[in-house]
Every structure is written in C-alpha cells, then in structure tokens.
Design an enzyme around this catalytic site. Structure first.
Site, PDB file in Angstrom:
ATOM      1  N   HIS A   1       0.849  -1.193   0.000  1.00 36.69           N
ATOM      2  CA  HIS A   1       0.000   0.000   0.000  1.00 36.69           C
ATOM      3  C   HIS A   1       0.882   1.239   0.000  1.00 36.69           C
ATOM      4  O   HIS A   1       1.737   1.416   0.859  1.00 36.69           O
ATOM      5  CB  HIS A   1      -0.931  -0.007   1.217  1.00 36.69           C
TER       6      HIS A   1
ATOM      7  N   ARG B   1       0.764   4.526   0.524  1.00 37.23           N
ATOM      8  CA  ARG B   1       0.894   5.634   1.481  1.00 37.23           C
ATOM      9  C   ARG B   1       1.493   5.221   2.814  1.00 37.23           C
ATOM     10  O   ARG B   1       1.753   6.063   3.660  1.00 37.23           O
ATOM     11  CB  ARG B   1      -0.480   6.257   1.707  1.00 37.23           C
ATOM     12  N   GLU B   2       1.705   3.926   3.007  1.00 33.67           N
ATOM     13  CA  GLU B   2       2.178   3.442   4.309  1.00 33.67           C
ATOM     14  C   GLU B   2       3.702   3.548   4.369  1.00 33.67           C
ATOM     15  O   GLU B   2       4.435   2.567   4.300  1.00 33.67           O
ATOM     16  CB  GLU B   2       1.673   1.998   4.513  1.00 33.67           C
TER      17      GLU B   2
ATOM     18  N   ARG C   1      -3.211   4.939  -2.103  1.00 31.23           N
ATOM     19  CA  ARG C   1      -3.044   3.585  -1.550  1.00 31.23           C
ATOM     20  C   ARG C   1      -2.797   2.523  -2.620  1.00 31.23           C
ATOM     21  O   ARG C   1      -1.995   1.623  -2.460  1.00 31.23           O
ATOM     22  CB  ARG C   1      -4.320   3.231  -0.776  1.00 31.23           C
TER      23      ARG C   1
ATOM     24  N   HIS D   1       2.910  -3.595   6.768  1.00 25.98           N
ATOM     25  CA  HIS D   1       1.906  -2.554   6.510  1.00 25.98           C
ATOM     26  C   HIS D   1       1.839  -1.610   7.703  1.00 25.98           C
ATOM     27  O   HIS D   1       2.413  -1.860   8.755  1.00 25.98           O
ATOM     28  CB  HIS D   1       0.516  -3.188   6.328  1.00 25.98           C
ATOM     29  N   SER D   2       1.073  -0.521   7.526  1.00 27.61           N
ATOM     30  CA  SER D   2       0.681   0.288   8.668  1.00 27.61           C
ATOM     31  C   SER D   2      -0.737   0.790   8.391  1.00 27.61           C
ATOM     32  O   SER D   2      -1.106   0.965   7.243  1.00 27.61           O
ATOM     33  CB  SER D   2       1.643   1.461   8.865  1.00 27.61           C
ATOM     34  N   TYR D   3      -1.579   0.979   9.433  1.00 31.42           N
ATOM     35  CA  TYR D   3      -1.159   0.892  10.807  1.00 31.42           C
ATOM     36  C   TYR D   3      -2.166   0.086  11.626  1.00 31.42           C
ATOM     37  O   TYR D   3      -3.226  -0.278  11.111  1.00 31.42           O
ATOM     38  CB  TYR D   3      -1.063   2.317  11.403  1.00 31.42           C
TER      39      TYR D   3
ATOM     40  N   TYR E   1     -10.494  -7.017   9.928  1.00 27.93           N
ATOM     41  CA  TYR E   1     -11.798  -7.099   9.280  1.00 27.93           C
ATOM     42  C   TYR E   1     -11.641  -8.131   8.171  1.00 27.93           C
ATOM     43  O   TYR E   1     -10.524  -8.506   7.826  1.00 27.93           O
ATOM     44  CB  TYR E   1     -12.259  -5.747   8.718  1.00 27.93           C
TER      45      TYR E   1
ATOM     46  N   GLU F   1       0.848  -4.980  10.944  1.00 29.44           N
ATOM     47  CA  GLU F   1       0.404  -3.582  10.887  1.00 29.44           C
ATOM     48  C   GLU F   1       1.185  -2.825  11.944  1.00 29.44           C
ATOM     49  O   GLU F   1       0.926  -2.937  13.138  1.00 29.44           O
ATOM     50  CB  GLU F   1      -1.104  -3.475  11.165  1.00 29.44           C
TER      51      GLU F   1
HETATM   52 ZN   LIG Z   1      -1.651  -1.765   4.127  1.00 38.60          ZN
END
Ligand SMILES: [Zn+2]
Ligand SMILES: *[C@@H]1O[C@H](CO)[C@@H](O)[C@H](O)[C@H]1NC(C)=O
Ligand SMILES: *[C@@H]1O[C@H](CO)[C@@H](O)[C@H](O)[C@H]1NC(C)=O
Length: 425
Positions: A184, A186-187, A239, A310-312, A362, A385
């Site tokens: 992703h 923007r992470e 993203r 990943h974050s977050y 989720y 995350e």
């Molecule tokens: Zn991510």
C-alpha cells in the site's frame, strides 16, 4: 504587464515543475466520526461507495470512531449527510496542507544531507528509485552475502527488485524468510522498515548472525512502486496501484485484494474501481501482484516465514482473512506472533493484538498472506500492521522513524528466531 500575469510568470520560473502535479491538500479537512451501532457503520460504508472523494480511514475491529479526509468542495455534502443521520462528528483539521507541506520540506531537506546511494534509514523517507539504487549498491559492499534480483516490472515499467541476504557460507536451498513492503503506497513506514531490516542483517551482522546461520532472508522493500512514487510526486495519501480501471474516473487496484486465493468475496474486497479495496477485474491482473506471486513461488518449498509490512494498527495478522474459519497449524502461527508481541511489550510496552485477520482487523479477500498460506504453503504467513504515527496514521514524521523501526525490529527479530527454533533447517 499586469501584475497577476507577472506573478504567474514568476511562479512559472521559480517553481520546479513537479509542484504543479503535487497535491498539497489545501483546505482538505479531516473529520472524526463516532458511531454507535453496526447500522451506522453500514451507512458509512454506503457513503464511501457513493462518494469516491470521501476517503474513510478505518475502523479496525472494535473501534468506534472513523476518520474521513475530504476535499473542500465535498465538505457541505458530508456535513449535511452526517447531520441528517445524527452521526456525531468533529473536524480535527480544517486544512491538511500545512502538515503535508512541512513533512515534504522536512524530508527533502534531510535527504540533501546524505549522499546517495547510501541512505540513512532513520533520517528520511526514500523514493522507489532511490531504494533501487541503494539495493544495487549492496553487492559491491557485500559481494558474498547479497544478490539483487530483478523479478519484473510495475505497470509504469519501474523495475521491481528483490534482495537476497545470506551469511555467505555458500550453502544452497536454506529455508527462507520472505519480507515485503509497500504493498500500500501511502504506508511510508513500511519501506523504511524493510530497509532497516536489511541494514540490521548486513551492517549489524555481528549481532544478528544466528538469524542467517540456517536461513536466508529475501526482502522486497517496494511492491507497489508506481503507487509509492505517486505518493512522493503527486498525492501523499494514495493507496492503490496506478493502472487505469474500467472506470475512467478511478485509477488503481488494491494489490492486497488481487491475489488468487479465495479472490472476489464481497465481504472483504470491492468490485467497484473507485473504492480503496478494489480487487481488480480478475485475480493477478496487476503486474505488481504477479511479481510478488512469482517471488513467493520462486521459494516454493522453502518459504518458512512470509511477512508483509503494513501500517497501521499494532496488529500481527494471520490467515485467514476471507473466512472466520481457522487454518491448520493456526496455533503454531499464533506462537510465533506471541513471541513477537511479547518481545515488543517487554522492550517498549508497545501493545500488539494478534490473531486471524478476519477477527482482529476485518474480513479481507485475496490478500497476500492468505495466498502465501493457501497456495504457496508457507509455514507461517503474517501481515504486520506497524503502529500509527503522524496525523492520519500513515504519515509519520521523520523524527518518528527511529522509534517505529527499532521497536518493530524487536518483534520481527523475535518472530524470526521463533520460526528458526520451531522449524530447524
Ligand atoms: Zn496496508
Ligand atoms: C473485540 O471485542 C470483543 C468483545 O468485546 C472481544 O472479545 C475481542 O477480543 C475484541 N477484539 C479485539 C481485536 O480487541
Ligand atoms: C501446497 O500443498 C498442496 C497440498 O499438499 C499441494 O497440492 C500444492 O501443490 C502445494 N503448493 C505448491 C505451490 O507447491
């Protein structure tokens, strides 16, 4: 000459061209919404579908607030809608641009201090091409211990590179720990973490050599190269990938919904190209997910630990994402996560939750960890995350990098050691 024209000309002469593409988020607002009931959340999901410009962030499981980032021309519509449905809300920033400007200025300034291709992971965030140059510089410094493999190209033809790190003993076919970052865009802490791991294994070898005795490490710092470059040049909070979709208004696919294992469930991914979790027309219709698939399959039979950064959220997420059922060996994977979470809490008091993606975060469908376990038969597959930082969680300040990566390394190191202990070569 009239002065507005003069002003414009001066601007044209003084500004580097990329500033014209760069979105500074002037007057973008961020609201925090509090919802009480599951029905509220359903409403929010519906608005998210109907309004592609309303960028909802969160919620993770059990959270009762959600942030939404919104351009100025959409604010009235949002506020009206929230009032009609009596959703409690407050504006937490009236204008995102000062933050975006100062973070960008800070980062560019810090990078001037370091001659590339050497990079100081703790001092700045680096672009995809800077990271590639750094990777390419490593074989000369560590001729026996690293190999840079070019596994393919992004949609916009950026070379996607993967680093193999060994202890240089020449033994072939050791089991592998495979780590990827920047699925992703923007992470931004994700590529920094991948680079920090590389430096721990190379520059700090004396302290970490047992991690390489019987195992090789394979690290792909940037999977979503186009999206990540775009966050540097154009749109900080992007993203997805940058490949156009069937909808001319909406670009990009979520790589982490595009893998071909239980792909396409509506609970856990979207068929709408305008949504942030758009899964693509078909599984693996994104070159970047094809490349990550090929990297995984290349280590077929040796893949003992797959870790996607990943974050977050402070979460260690195990398969499955697509179902509430648990995979075989779930408890073994939980023991590995447990080792990581305990090491972190002992070192910094940082609290991680861990368990299956479906329960802890989720539902997701078509994510890379499900594929690693379900198709590639990885022994342990996990998404990490990392902690939130900065204003929206994805946007740490340069000054926060060190705290985030050193803490996370404690966890990654402990999990790797646990994998090596449980699954000896
Ligand atoms: Zn991510
Ligand atoms: C969410 O809340 C439920 C019920 O209170 C609890 O059992 C569960 O452990 C919580 N999940 C997380 C990830 O905190
Ligand atoms: C994973 O295991 C299954 C069941 O044993 C097997 O059919 C499949 O070919 C394996 N996957 C790979 C990539 O080897």
């Amino acid at each position: 000459m009239t002065s507005p024209l003069l002003g414009l000309l001066t601007l044209l002469l003084l500004q580097p061209l990329d500033l014209f593409a760069w979105q500074d988020y002037k007057d973008y607002k961020v609201y925090e919404l509090k919802f009480q009931r599951v029905e509220d959340l359903k409403l929010i999901r519906k608005w998210s579908k109907e309004n592609p410009l309303w960028d909802f962030i969160g919620p993770n499981r059990n959270e009762t607030t959600i942030k939404v980032m919104i351009p100025p021309e959409e604010v009235n519509g949002l506020v009206e809608t929230l009032s009609i449905y009596h959703i409690e809300h407050e504006v937490i920033t009236e204008d995102l641009s000062p933050l975006v400007h100062s973070q960008r200025a800070e980062n560019l300034k810090k990078k001037l201090l370091n001659p590339l291709p050497q990079i100081d992971v703790l001092a700045a965030f680096y672009t995809h091409s800077e990271i590639n140059d750094y990777l390419d510089s490593l074989p000369e410094r560590f001729p026996k211990r690293v190999q840079v493999k070019h596994f393919g190209w992004s949609y916009e033809r950026r070379p996607l590179k993967v680093l193999t790190i060994t202890n240089g003993d020449g033994k072939r076919n050791k089991p592998v720990i495979l780590i990827d970052g920047t699925v992703h865009a923007r992470e931004w802490i994700s590529p920094s973490m991948a680079l920090y791991i590389i430096q721990q294994l190379l520059d700090n070898y004396a302290e970490n050599q047992e991690l390489l005795e019987d195992y090789d490490w394979v690290i792909m710092p940037v999977v979503n190269a186009d999206g990540y470059e775009y966050t540097h040049t154009d749109y900080r909070y992007w993203r997805k990938t940058r490949r156009p979709t069937s909808n001319p208004e909406c670009v990009g696919t979520d790589i982490n919904r595009n893998f071909d294992y239980e792909w396409g469930h509506d609970e856990g991914s979207s068929s709408d190209p305008c949504e942030d979790n758009y899964r693509g027309e078909r599984p693996f219709d994104q070159p970047e997910s094809q490349v990550l698939r090929d990297v995984m399959l290349h280590y077929n039979g040796r893949l003992n630990f797959y870790l996607s950064l990943h974050s977050y959220g402070n979460l260690l997420l195990l398969p499955w994402g697509y179902t509430s059922d648990f995979p075989d060996h779930y408890q073994d994977m939980m023991s590995v996560a447990d080792a990581g979470a305990k090491a972190i809490v002992h070192s910094t008091n940082g609290i991680y939750s861990y368990g299956s993606t479906y329960y802890v975060l989720y539902p997701t469908s078509g994510d890379s960890a499900d594929f690693a376990l379900g198709v590639v038969n990885a022994t342990v597959a996990m998404t990490m995350e990392m902690p939130a930082a900065g204003f929206l969680g994805f946007d740490p300040w340069v000054s926060q990098i060190e705290r985030l990566v050193t803490e996370s390394w404690v966890g990654v190191r402990a999990m790797a050691a646990e994998v090596i202990r449980r699954y000896p070569a």
